[in-house]
Design a protein around this motif. Sequence first.
Motif, short mmCIF file in Angstrom:
data_model
loop_
_atom_site.label_atom_id
_atom_site.label_comp_id
_atom_site.label_asym_id
_atom_site.label_seq_id
_atom_site.Cartn_x
_atom_site.Cartn_y
_atom_site.Cartn_z
N GLU A 80 0.97 -1.26 -0.02
CA GLU A 80 0.02 -0.09 -0.03
C GLU A 80 0.98 1.39 0.22
O GLU A 80 0.24 2.44 -0.06
N VAL A 81 2.14 1.21 0.04
CA VAL A 81 3.06 2.33 0.12
C VAL A 81 2.82 3.05 -1.18
O VAL A 81 2.67 2.43 -2.39
N GLU A 82 2.94 4.29 -1.23
CA GLU A 82 3.03 5.22 -2.19
C GLU A 82 4.43 5.94 -2.46
O GLU A 82 4.86 6.46 -1.56
N LEU A 83 4.98 5.96 -3.77
CA LEU A 83 6.08 6.52 -4.18
C LEU A 83 5.90 7.90 -4.49
O LEU A 83 5.14 8.26 -5.41
N LYS A 84 6.62 8.80 -3.68
CA LYS A 84 6.47 10.27 -3.88
C LYS A 84 7.71 10.99 -3.92
O LYS A 84 8.81 10.32 -3.83
N PHE A 85 7.72 12.22 -4.54
CA PHE A 85 9.06 12.99 -4.83
C PHE A 85 9.16 14.16 -3.91
O PHE A 85 8.65 15.18 -4.26
N LYS A 86 9.79 14.16 -2.82
CA LYS A 86 9.97 15.29 -2.01
C LYS A 86 11.37 15.70 -1.74
O LYS A 86 11.92 14.83 -1.57
N TRP A 87 11.90 16.77 -1.67
CA TRP A 87 12.91 17.40 -1.28
C TRP A 87 13.86 16.68 -2.20
O TRP A 87 15.21 16.59 -1.95
N ASN A 88 13.62 16.57 -3.47
CA ASN A 88 14.30 16.15 -4.57
C ASN A 88 14.90 14.64 -4.35
O ASN A 88 16.01 14.42 -4.92
N ILE A 89 14.09 13.86 -3.60
CA ILE A 89 14.39 12.52 -3.47
C ILE A 89 13.23 11.64 -3.30
O ILE A 89 11.99 12.04 -3.13
N PRO A 90 13.22 10.27 -3.78
CA PRO A 90 12.36 9.32 -3.77
C PRO A 90 11.83 9.26 -2.14
O PRO A 90 12.69 8.83 -1.27
N CYS A 91 10.59 9.60 -1.94
CA CYS A 91 9.90 9.21 -0.48
C CYS A 91 8.63 8.11 -0.59
O CYS A 91 8.00 8.24 -1.51
#
Length: 125
Positions: A32-43
């Motif tokens: 159920e994890v979601e890949l986001k792009f925050k602070w110029n890194i994958p979160c």
Amino acid sequence: MKPAENYIFNQPEPYKGILMHLQMIIESTLPEVELKFKWNIPCFYIGKSPICYLNASHKKKFVDIAFWNSAHLTKHLNVLISENRKVVRSLRYTTLDEVDNTILIDVLKDAYSVRQNGFYKREDL
């Protein structure tokens, strides 16, 4: 392609291989994890709860998978690195062969179990 996927895909080796492997383990362990792009890194998030982030340090020649709620983690503390960080701890890899999937999965499940906790423990404040 999403920005976080671009970050991973555009890394030179060995970073790219390590990051792709970590992404696969994270997504298969926590579907159920979601890949986001925050602070110029994958979160990686589950709902509004951050689980971990990936960072390729070219200068220091390693890849970190860092856990925000590491103050609450209980497993494999002997291999988690804090290195001048007050809250965040990480697993660090310089080669794909260094990745111990058993430890990684244990820490991911541990991070998932404490995802609702804050960044600090009361005694840390």
